[in-house]
Every structure is written in structure tokens, then in C-alpha cells.
Scaffold this motif. Structure first.
Motif, short mmCIF file in Angstrom:
data_model
loop_
_atom_site.label_atom_id
_atom_site.label_comp_id
_atom_site.label_asym_id
_atom_site.label_seq_id
_atom_site.Cartn_x
_atom_site.Cartn_y
_atom_site.Cartn_z
N LEU A 14 0.82 -1.21 0.00
CA LEU A 14 0.00 0.00 0.00
C LEU A 14 0.85 1.26 0.00
CD1 LEU A 14 -2.85 -1.00 2.50
CD2 LEU A 14 -3.02 -0.74 0.01
N MET A 15 1.93 1.25 0.76
CA MET A 15 2.80 2.43 0.83
C MET A 15 3.50 2.67 -0.51
SD MET A 15 4.39 2.16 4.69
CE MET A 15 5.08 3.81 4.68
N LEU A 17 2.23 1.67 -3.54
CA LEU A 17 1.20 2.07 -4.49
C LEU A 17 0.79 3.53 -4.31
CD1 LEU A 17 -1.12 -1.09 -4.50
CD2 LEU A 17 0.50 -0.37 -6.28
N ILE A 18 0.72 3.97 -3.06
CA ILE A 18 0.27 5.33 -2.78
C ILE A 18 1.43 6.32 -2.78
CG2 ILE A 18 -0.84 6.82 -1.06
CD1 ILE A 18 -2.41 4.35 -0.15
N GLY A 19 2.54 5.95 -2.16
CA GLY A 19 3.65 6.89 -2.01
C GLY A 19 4.81 6.70 -2.96
N GLY A 20 4.82 5.61 -3.73
CA GLY A 20 5.92 5.40 -4.66
C GLY A 20 7.24 5.16 -3.92
N GLY A 23 7.15 6.27 -0.39
CA GLY A 23 6.44 5.31 0.44
C GLY A 23 7.32 4.14 0.84
#
Length: 258
Positions: A14-15, A17-20, A23
């Protein structure tokens, strides 16, 4: 163990996917911070090392990881880092005074029964340990607030380079006022979430309101919240002032070079 690995994997995905890339760095920073805390505990229990010095070093390293490792080195992280260190030093002096006068060091009555089989003569100053624990509990909120103020101030200056120091400082304060209430409430509910079982135990033991308030565990946690709130309140004007000065001064130097 499988549950821990699965949850860590879900968080990592998730980190990313969201933060690249940021993340991913944030995910690995969790383990770096955990390592710093482990070394802090090891050195803090050494009777020949001052816990205050260990705490300042640990807070500096944690600030470096959360600011420079995650967000890289730029004007925002530099001003946030300087503001964080200044605030930590100020709050540490304040916390030392509060801890010594409130006498919240050591263990409460509710914890003594479980520790009765162990010796408490371990050769460390519990007053210093108590103050160090409070400051370590405060560092996360201070870093978050510093970044939450410095980042939009840099964006404001980027879009309005002609803005004055006073106007930029006022803009930073207005942002700080918006996040001050939510930050302190976050600390407050984190306490009740972590100590909900203790509060239920107080109820089962028919503690009165006076007994709860005067309980060492409850008082220590409330003082931690108040000290953390003090740090969050102090970091707002300090970050706004340093960021406004740094950005405007940097802009003036560029104009002189041109």
C-alpha cells in the motif's frame, strides 16, 4: 509470526502504491527508527551514560531519518530539522523540571505486584529515565508538525516569491493554528486507546475520580500528553520563523547573484 509478515507485506504494498519511492523509504524508515529505539534502550540502561545525552542523540537520529531519509535533503527538511532540534532542546528542559517536581518517575501501585520478584536497584536515575521517555514520546508529533508547516510554506513562497518574511511567517502560523487542535487531540486519544484496559481496571476496582487522577500511571500519561502538546505548540512559531527567514534569505541571495 505469519500474521505479522502478512500485515507488513500489505502495508509495504500500500505504501508503494500510494507513495511510490517515498512510500518505500517510509516503510524502511520504520525499521530504522525501531533500531534506534533499541540502541537507545541499551545505552539508557547503562548507569555510566547520561540518559539525557542519549535521548538528544536518539531524537537527532530519528529526526534525520524521518526528514532527510524519507523526504531527501531540501529547504523544507532542513528548516524542519533545525526547528525540531531547537524545540526538542527547549522542551527537554521543561520536561526535566516537570518530572522532578511531579515525581512521576518509577512505577505505580498497579505495576508493583508484577515487578515484585525483580530488584529495582539497577543503578539508573529514574527521574532522568522518566523525562527521556516523555521526550521520546513527543518527537514524532513534533516532526510531523514541523513538516506540516514547512512544506506548504515552501509552496507558498514558490508561487509567490515576492512575499515578505512577515507575510510568510503569518501564513505559517495560520497553518499551525489549523493543525494544533487535531495534533493535540491525536495525542490525547492515543493515550486512551493504549490505556483503555487500565481505565476499565480502574472502573472494576471502583476507583473514584480523585484516585484515578492521583494515580501515578494516569498522571504520568497525562503529563506526557501535556508536554507533547507543549512541544507541538512551540514547534509552530519556531518552524514558521525559521522557514520564513531561510526561504526569503535564500531568494534574496539568488537575486544578488543574478
Amino acid at each position: 509470526m505469519n500474521v505479522l509478515v502478512l500485515l507488513a507485506f500489505i502495508l509495504f504494498i500500500l505504501m508503494i502504491l500510494i507513495g511510490g519511492k517515498k512510500g518505500a523509504r517510509s516503510f524502511f524508515a520504520l525499521f530504522l527508527n525501531f533500531g534506534v529505539l533499541l540502541f537507545t534502550i541499551i545505552f539508557m540502561t547503562n548507569p555510566y551514560i547520561d540518559p539525557y545525552i542519549v535521548t538528544l542523540i536518539a531524537c537527532t537520529v530519528i529526526s534525520y531519518i524521518n526528514l532527510f531519509f524519507i523526504n531527501e535533503v531540501n529547504s523544507t527538511t532542513k528548516t524542519a530539522f533545525i526547528s525540531t532540534i531547537i524545540t526538542i532542546v527547549i522542551v527537554l528542559f521543561f520536561i526535566v523540571i516537570v518530572t522532578e517536581n511531579a515525581m512521576i518517575q518509577g512505577f505505580g501501585e498497579e505495576e508493583i505486584e508484577e515487578l515484585s520478584i525483580f530488584s529495582l536497584y539497577i543503578g539508573v536515575d529514574f527521574v532522568k529515565i522518566g523525562a527521556s521517555v516523555i521526550i521520546m514520546s513527543t518527537i514524532g508529533a513534533i516532526i510531523d508538525t514541523a513538516m506540516a508547516i514547512a512544506s506548504p510554506m515552501r509552496e507558498m513562497y514558490h508561487h509567490h516569491p515576492s512575499i515578505s518574511k512577515k507575510e510568510l511567517y503569518t501564513f505559517g502560523l495560520s497553518i499551525g493554528r489549523d493543525i494544533l487542535g487535531t495534533s493535540t487531540n491525536t495525542l490525547f486519544f492515543a493515550f486512551f486507546g493504549g490505556y483503555l484496559a487500565l481505565l476499565i481496571w480502574f472502573k472494576d476496582l471502583s476507583y473514584s475520580v480523585g484516585e484515578i487522577v492521583n494515580s501515578k500511571i494516569f498522571s504520568a500519561e497525562m503529563i506526557t500528553i501535556f508536554c507533547a502538546g507543549t512541544g507541538v505548540a512551540l514547534i509552530i512559531p519556531i518552524t514558521a520563523l525559521i522557514t520564513a527567514y531561510f526561504l526569503v534569505k535564500k531568494g534574496e541571495n539568488k537575486e544578488k547573484v543574478i
